[in-house]
Design a protein around this motif. Structure first.
Motif, PDB file in Angstrom:
ATOM      1  N   ALA A  41      33.100  36.641  41.719  1.00  0.00           N
ATOM      2  CA  ALA A  41      33.660  37.969  41.484  1.00  0.00           C
ATOM      3  C   ALA A  41      33.637  38.316  39.999  1.00  0.00           C
ATOM      4  O   ALA A  41      33.300  39.443  39.611  1.00  0.00           O
ATOM      5  CB  ALA A  41      35.086  38.036  42.023  1.00  0.00           C
ATOM      6  N   VAL A  42      33.976  37.354  39.145  1.00  0.00           N
ATOM      7  CA  VAL A  42      33.933  37.588  37.705  1.00  0.00           C
ATOM      8  C   VAL A  42      32.505  37.828  37.238  1.00  0.00           C
ATOM      9  O   VAL A  42      32.236  38.700  36.402  1.00  0.00           O
ATOM     10  CB  VAL A  42      34.563  36.395  36.965  1.00  0.00           C
ATOM     11  N   LYS A  43      31.561  37.085  37.795  1.00  0.00           N
ATOM     12  CA  LYS A  43      30.164  37.249  37.399  1.00  0.00           C
ATOM     13  C   LYS A  43      29.617  38.603  37.818  1.00  0.00           C
ATOM     14  O   LYS A  43      28.885  39.256  37.069  1.00  0.00           O
ATOM     15  CB  LYS A  43      29.328  36.125  38.010  1.00  0.00           C
ATOM     16  N   ARG A  44      29.981  39.045  39.051  1.00  0.00           N
ATOM     17  CA  ARG A  44      29.508  40.362  39.495  1.00  0.00           C
ATOM     18  C   ARG A  44      30.112  41.483  38.656  1.00  0.00           C
ATOM     19  O   ARG A  44      29.459  42.492  38.398  1.00  0.00           O
ATOM     20  CB  ARG A  44      29.874  40.559  40.968  1.00  0.00           C
ATOM     21  N   ASP A  86      37.946  24.504  46.352  1.00  0.00           N
ATOM     22  CA  ASP A  86      36.592  24.714  45.838  1.00  0.00           C
ATOM     23  C   ASP A  86      36.029  26.067  46.280  1.00  0.00           C
ATOM     24  O   ASP A  86      35.364  26.760  45.498  1.00  0.00           O
ATOM     25  CB  ASP A  86      35.678  23.571  46.281  1.00  0.00           C
ATOM     26  N   LEU A  87      36.326  26.475  47.527  1.00  0.00           N
ATOM     27  CA  LEU A  87      35.820  27.759  48.004  1.00  0.00           C
ATOM     28  C   LEU A  87      36.482  28.921  47.282  1.00  0.00           C
ATOM     29  O   LEU A  87      35.832  29.923  46.953  1.00  0.00           O
ATOM     30  CB  LEU A  87      36.039  27.877  49.512  1.00  0.00           C
ATOM     31  N   VAL A  88      37.784  28.826  47.038  1.00  0.00           N
ATOM     32  CA  VAL A  88      38.493  29.887  46.325  1.00  0.00           C
ATOM     33  C   VAL A  88      37.970  30.015  44.901  1.00  0.00           C
ATOM     34  O   VAL A  88      37.732  31.124  44.393  1.00  0.00           O
ATOM     35  CB  VAL A  88      40.005  29.621  46.335  1.00  0.00           C
ATOM     36  N   LEU A  89      37.775  28.890  44.222  1.00  0.00           N
ATOM     37  CA  LEU A  89      37.281  28.923  42.850  1.00  0.00           C
ATOM     38  C   LEU A  89      35.879  29.510  42.792  1.00  0.00           C
ATOM     39  O   LEU A  89      35.571  30.319  41.898  1.00  0.00           O
ATOM     40  CB  LEU A  89      37.300  27.517  42.256  1.00  0.00           C
ATOM     41  N   ASP A  90      35.017  29.134  43.731  1.00  0.00           N
ATOM     42  CA  ASP A  90      33.657  29.689  43.744  1.00  0.00           C
ATOM     43  C   ASP A  90      33.680  31.196  43.991  1.00  0.00           C
ATOM     44  O   ASP A  90      32.919  31.955  43.376  1.00  0.00           O
ATOM     45  CB  ASP A  90      32.818  28.987  44.810  1.00  0.00           C
ATOM     46  N   ASN A 114      41.086  43.951  44.747  1.00  0.00           N
ATOM     47  CA  ASN A 114      39.839  43.577  44.087  1.00  0.00           C
ATOM     48  C   ASN A 114      38.670  43.867  45.019  1.00  0.00           C
ATOM     49  O   ASN A 114      38.499  43.199  46.030  1.00  0.00           O
ATOM     50  CB  ASN A 114      39.869  42.083  43.726  1.00  0.00           C
ATOM     51  N   PRO A 115      37.839  44.856  44.719  1.00  0.00           N
ATOM     52  CA  PRO A 115      36.717  45.171  45.617  1.00  0.00           C
ATOM     53  C   PRO A 115      35.680  44.067  45.683  1.00  0.00           C
ATOM     54  O   PRO A 115      34.866  44.030  46.598  1.00  0.00           O
ATOM     55  CB  PRO A 115      36.136  46.452  44.990  1.00  0.00           C
ATOM     56  N   ASP A 116      35.676  43.162  44.703  1.00  0.00           N
ATOM     57  CA  ASP A 116      34.710  42.065  44.727  1.00  0.00           C
ATOM     58  C   ASP A 116      35.083  40.985  45.737  1.00  0.00           C
ATOM     59  O   ASP A 116      34.300  40.079  45.989  1.00  0.00           O
ATOM     60  CB  ASP A 116      34.602  41.419  43.342  1.00  0.00           C
ATOM     61  N   LEU A 117      36.287  41.050  46.320  1.00  0.00           N
ATOM     62  CA  LEU A 117      36.755  40.034  47.246  1.00  0.00           C
ATOM     63  C   LEU A 117      36.966  40.593  48.648  1.00  0.00           C
ATOM     64  O   LEU A 117      37.763  40.070  49.416  1.00  0.00           O
ATOM     65  CB  LEU A 117      38.070  39.425  46.746  1.00  0.00           C
ATOM     66  N   VAL A 118      36.241  41.645  48.992  1.00  0.00           N
ATOM     67  CA  VAL A 118      36.439  42.266  50.298  1.00  0.00           C
ATOM     68  C   VAL A 118      35.993  41.350  51.427  1.00  0.00           C
ATOM     69  O   VAL A 118      36.436  41.507  52.572  1.00  0.00           O
ATOM     70  CB  VAL A 118      35.674  43.612  50.387  1.00  0.00           C
ATOM     71  N   ASP A 119      35.119  40.396  51.141  1.00  0.00           N
ATOM     72  CA  ASP A 119      34.658  39.485  52.186  1.00  0.00           C
ATOM     73  C   ASP A 119      35.687  38.414  52.515  1.00  0.00           C
ATOM     74  O   ASP A 119      35.537  37.694  53.502  1.00  0.00           O
ATOM     75  CB  ASP A 119      33.342  38.808  51.755  1.00  0.00           C
ATOM     76  N   TRP A 120      36.703  38.285  51.692  1.00  0.00           N
ATOM     77  CA  TRP A 120      37.719  37.253  51.930  1.00  0.00           C
ATOM     78  C   TRP A 120      38.725  37.759  52.941  1.00  0.00           C
ATOM     79  O   TRP A 120      39.437  38.724  52.711  1.00  0.00           O
ATOM     80  CB  TRP A 120      38.399  36.863  50.615  1.00  0.00           C
ATOM     81  N   LYS A 121      38.794  37.060  54.081  1.00  0.00           N
ATOM     82  CA  LYS A 121      39.696  37.437  55.144  1.00  0.00           C
ATOM     83  C   LYS A 121      40.963  36.588  55.071  1.00  0.00           C
ATOM     84  O   LYS A 121      40.985  35.513  54.466  1.00  0.00           O
ATOM     85  CB  LYS A 121      39.010  37.258  56.502  1.00  0.00           C
TER      86      LYS A 121
END
Length: 599
Positions: A485-488, A476-480, A521-528
């Motif tokens: 990221a797609v919305k941004r 669920d966290l990955v999908l959100d 993907n610069p929209d996923l930089v918060d994902w560690k």
């Protein structure tokens, strides 16, 4: 002098006369407030539940006046001083801090009855602790920290269930530990090998009390080599702390479904759940023997803890501390320790005194399994009716409409051939208000849903149409994160439709799989990387749980109420349009509430 005279008064004197009159003054009537004003003020005060920062009385007053104006009630013109006093009294009742606000709100989920643990399964303590041993992520080869969630029977100290979960445990994992408590386990110990716990079904036939006594006597020896079985139990009460995973809506709904009372510990009172806290200390006896032990805090950590090198065979090894363990291997080692060591070791809290002796004999220590068998001989074998698809009773349920192209959830389309018979059902077929059908959802793996056929009662898997293209776990966290990221990004196509949205979500999810290496993907930089590792662990455990349930269902054996086994056929299952109701116990057992007033 005034205090002395007040104290010496013959009427209303004494210590009460010395109390500040402003503290004992009451404002219970509030006759100057219109009932509609009080209703709006109560709605504003009800929001003081710990979810928002502490508000001043002036702010509460302002919000109340704005709410009155929004409802067209500003003509009531309530007296400000009286309304301020009313809000002050409500705020004082909620407490000064957000912790107090949360504690007051949780009063609604607390059980009103205390249960002494008199028999197996009556009170089960559940808690989560951080593992003091590093594990190796099997996907990245890096050390990760995990948590251990345990369900302990308070009466016998038998460990009914245990799971190793990624940090930090969530509500679905807390609910699934109850699933483990409900189903019986069996573990086989052979020379040089200990097998994993497995679904055992109902371990013994249900018979008379005499048969149960004979069976308990047979098992009292509990030889090390052989099969170790733990019957499934339905708790009367669950003892847990006030963590969000236990006080959240999902866990409380599971307890309500099973008729379990939730006994929450007081804040900053770990002794309220002392038995499972002591179990965490016992776990150290096992963790100290494992590689990657890191100590309880940084001051106890060695310089090599968490460092990984690759040996000549290409295996990841903790530096200077033997072969590494994955979270799954750690869980197997813990279960092996429980089966061969803890359950067979005399417990300091389990003693019995022979009162038939004239002189006072010393207390004799007993093992958890000895107490478990002895009490089962006294109360009889208490079983939980088992179904191979018991897992799905405890999963969150969704109501989705089955269309010609499948069902849609979070912009994803799920479909399978098993839905063909229900694509054109009339309104009210599943529920009265619409054509929606119930589906089961596992937040640990959103690449598929599950649907129970109303004609056969069988649970079928409904996969996502693009699941075969996934390269990363879709929790669920990955999908959100992918959807955000797609919305941004605003989309890459001029015409947005379902296929393009699903394609972009798939690309974002696959980017998560390579985020540690490419940062593409610069929209996923918060994902560690640790988030990706936790998602992998949760998805793999989900696949394990569902595969285990499918394997149990494939055996096709069912036990009747008298303990006989029979083969289940599709013809037998189709006789009933709905699956059998969940009957929690084979035989009714009186609860303490039903015995109130009895000697």
């Amino acid at each position: 002098m005034n205090w002395l005279s007040d104290f010496d008064r013959p009427i209303n004197g004494g210590l009460l006369a010395l109390v500040d009159k402003r503290r004992v003054r009451r404002h219970s009537a509030f006759g100057g407030l219109d009932p509609e004003v009080r209703r709006v003020a109560d709605d504003i005060a009800a929001r003081i539940d710990g979810t928002q920062a502490v508000r001043s009385i002036d702010e509460l007053l302002r919000r109340t006046l704005l709410a009155l104006k929004a409802e067209g009630l500003d003509s009531l013109d309530p007296p400000e001083s009286t309304l301020r006093t009313y809000l002050t009294q409500a705020a004082q009742a909620a407490g000064r801090t957000t912790r107090s606000h949360t504690t007051k709100k949780l009063r609604g989920v607390l059980a009103l009855t205390a249960y002494p643990a008199l028999r197996p399964g009556q009170v089960v303590a559940i808690d989560v602790t951080r593992s003091d041993t590093f594990c190796v992520d099997p996907w990245t080869g890096k050390p990760i920290s995990v948590e251990i969630i345990t369900a302990l029977d308070v009466c016998t100290r038998v460990v009914l269930a245990l799971r190793v979960v990624p940090r930090s445990a969530n509500a679905i994992e807390a609910g699934l530990i109850l699933y483990d408590v409900l189903r019986p386990f069996s573990q086989v110990v052979e020379p040089g090998q200990v097998h994993d716990w497995r679904w055992a079904g109902v371990p013994e036939a249900i018979g008379s009390i005499d048969d149960a006594v004979v069976e308990a006597e047979r098992l009292s020896g509990r030889p090390l080599i052989g099969e170790h079985a733990i019957p499934g139990l339905l708790p009367d009460a669950i003892r847990a702390d006030k963590g969000s995973i236990f006080t959240g809506r999902y866990f409380r709904e599971v307890c309500t479904l099973l008729g379990i009372h939730l006994l929450l510990s007081r804040a900053k009172k770990p002794t309220d759940n002392a038995f499972v806290e002591r179990w965490h200390e016992t776990l150290q006896r096992c963790l100290l023997q494992l590689s990657g032990h890191k100590g309880r805090n940084v001051s106890q950590r060695g310089s090599d803890a968490g460092k990984i090198v690759v040996d000549k065979k290409g295996r990841a090894v903790f530096k200077g501390d033997g072969p590494s363990l994955t979270p799954r291997e750690l869980e197997l080692r813990l279960r092996e320790f429980i089966c061969t060591d803890y359950h067979r070791t005399r417990h300091g809290g389990l003693t019995v005194v022979d009162r038939t002796m004239e002189d006072r004999s010393p207390a004799v220590g007993m093992t958890p399994l000895e107490v478990f068998d002895a009490l089962l001989a006294a109360v009889g074998r208490l079983h939980v009716l088992q179904r191979p698809d018991l897992l799905y009773d405890l999963l969150p349920q969704l109501w989705l409409t089955i269309r010609h192209d499948g069902v849609e959830y979070k912009d994803l389309t799920f479909d399978c051939a098993e839905l063909d018979d229900f694509r054109s059902v009339p309104k009210g077929f599943f529920r009265d208000q619409d054509r929606a059908a119930p589906f089961f959802m596992d937040p640990r793996d959103l690449a598929r849903l599950w649907f129970r056929r109303p004609d056969t009662g069988a649970v079928v898997e409904v996969p996502w149409r693009r699941a075969f293209q996934l390269q990363a776990p879709m929790t669920d966290l990955v999908l959100d994160a992918a959807a955000k990221a797609v919305k941004r990004r605003g989309g890459t196509n001029t015409t947005i439709n379902k296929d393009s949205v699903q394609r972009e979500i798939l690309e974002a999810i696959n980017d998560i799989a390579s985020i540690d290496r490419l940062r593409a993907n610069p929209d996923l930089v918060d994902w560690k990387p640790n988030k990706v590792a936790a998602a992998h662990l949760r998805e793999s455990r989900s696949q394990f749980d569902h595969a285990e349930a499918a394997e149990a269902g494939a055996r096709g054996t069912r036990r009747t109420r008298h303990g006989a086994s029979s083969k289940g056929t599709r013809a037998d299952a189709s006789r009933s349009s709905t699956p059998p109701a969940f009957d929690p116990t084979q035989t009714a057992w009186p609860t303490l509430e039903s015995q109130e007033g009895e000697p």
